[in-house]
Write a protein that holds these residues in place. Structure first.
Motif, PDB file in Angstrom:
ATOM      1  N   ALA A 154       0.836  -1.203   0.000  1.00  0.00           N
ATOM      2  CA  ALA A 154       0.000   0.000   0.000  1.00  0.00           C
ATOM      3  C   ALA A 154       0.868   1.249   0.000  1.00  0.00           C
ATOM      4  O   ALA A 154       2.039   1.219   0.395  1.00  0.00           O
ATOM      5  CB  ALA A 154      -0.910   0.011   1.221  1.00  0.00           C
ATOM      6  N   GLY A 155       0.276   2.359  -0.429  1.00  0.00           N
ATOM      7  CA  GLY A 155       0.933   3.656  -0.345  1.00  0.00           C
ATOM      8  C   GLY A 155       2.303   3.675  -0.976  1.00  0.00           C
ATOM      9  O   GLY A 155       2.511   3.204  -2.098  1.00  0.00           O
ATOM     10  N   GLN A 156       3.272   4.207  -0.215  1.00  0.00           N
ATOM     11  CA  GLN A 156       4.644   4.311  -0.699  1.00  0.00           C
ATOM     12  C   GLN A 156       5.538   3.215  -0.126  1.00  0.00           C
ATOM     13  O   GLN A 156       6.760   3.379  -0.038  1.00  0.00           O
ATOM     14  CB  GLN A 156       5.210   5.692  -0.338  1.00  0.00           C
ATOM     15  N   SER A 157       4.936   2.099   0.259  1.00  0.00           N
ATOM     16  CA  SER A 157       5.736   0.970   0.734  1.00  0.00           C
ATOM     17  C   SER A 157       6.559   0.402  -0.417  1.00  0.00           C
ATOM     18  O   SER A 157       6.306   0.687  -1.595  1.00  0.00           O
ATOM     19  CB  SER A 157       4.830  -0.123   1.315  1.00  0.00           C
ATOM     20  N   ASP A 158       7.539  -0.416  -0.077  1.00  0.00           N
ATOM     21  CA  ASP A 158       8.390  -1.048  -1.086  1.00  0.00           C
ATOM     22  C   ASP A 158       7.672  -2.274  -1.641  1.00  0.00           C
ATOM     23  O   ASP A 158       7.579  -3.312  -0.977  1.00  0.00           O
ATOM     24  CB  ASP A 158       9.722  -1.449  -0.440  1.00  0.00           C
TER      25      ASP A 158
END
Length: 271
Positions: free
Chosen positions: A53-57
């Protein structure tokens, strides 16, 4: 794997205790922007994105590891161990409330309290238990999501958000859903909606605040009442709100209830 990069960890604020904010399905940590600033003057605040999710790797995503909520719970324990100072209070929205409960079971005594926002240990009706959905409804929902994720997102996000007088919030949630990588979102949806964590959460002694909207399609009031009954140290608070995201659409009511609950961990009260 560097945790900060893996989960896009954000740390703000300062205080003797730590609030760890964990978002729900289709969301990311930006969804806490209506709530978390209220607490940065009294608490260390840690926010992160669930992997996928989001800016996760995204390279950290493993279908095997995240085939159950346990994978996310192990991540949360690692984040707490690395970044939390003093007593730890988990603030979990929706499925992350159960991820928090699983983390508590993994590390008994590590978590001082839970704040569960729109939690549900099981979304499917079973016997006397009212989860809000029939099994066939969940299968239909997941089939639609599998065949047309973006269409499903555009239709369901406004329904999940509710907040009929705040269309910008529906647009924000829709955009968040659409930013999520579809294949990861499909698996996470299946893991979320098919999970049954009633045994995991039953009897958990950790102090818990349950924040439940008065009208919520995803987690009806009966679910909050059920959790209150099986959690010996729980406080149940109904938030006047339509929708599954009261931390976005009714943040003032949420912060008022949280302020009362958090008094033991503020300043000189902390032991």
């Amino acid at each position: 794997m560097d945790l900060e990069r893996r989960n896009n960890v954000t740390i703000v604020g300062d205080g003797p205790a730590t609030l760890v904010f964990s978002h729900g399905f289709g969301c990311d940590q930006t969804m806490w922007s209506y709530l978390y600033p209220h607490f940065t003057g009294q608490f260390r605040v840690v926010m992160y994105d669930l992997v996928g999710a989001g800016q996760s790797d995204l390279t950290a995503y493993s279908r095997d590891k995240y085939s159950s909520l346990a994978g996310y719970a192990h991540d949360l324990v690692e984040i707490i161990d690395r970044y939390a100072l003093g007593p730890v209070i988990l603030v979990g929205h929706s499925v992350s409330a159960m991820i928090g409960a699983l983390a508590d079971r993994l590390r008994p005594g590590k978590i001082a309290a839970h704040i569960m926002v729109g939690p549900s240990p099981c979304y499917i009706d079973s016997g006397d238990y009212v989860g809000g959905f029939k099994l066939e409804d969940i299968h239909s929902l997941l089939d639609t999501l599998d065949s047309n994720y973006l269409g499903w997102s555009s239709t369901m996000a406004p329904v999940i958000m509710g907040a009929p007088g705040q269309p910008d919030l529906s647009a924000e949630l829709t955009n968040s859903f659409c930013r999520t990588e579809p294949e990861i979102a499909k698996q996470f949806a299946r893991v979320t909606f098919m999970s049954d964590n009633r045994r995991d959460v039953a009897g958990l002694l950790t102090p818990t605040l349950i924040l439940q909207s008065t009208e919520d399609l995803i987690a009806p009031v009966a679910v909050g009442e059920y959790l209150h009954a099986i959690l010996p140290g729980s406080t149940f608070c109904l938030v006047p709100n339509v929708g599954h995201c009261p931390h976005m659409s009714a943040p003032s009511a949420c912060t008022e209830a949280m302020d009362r609950f958090l008094q033991p961990w503020v300043g000189d009260h902390v032991r």
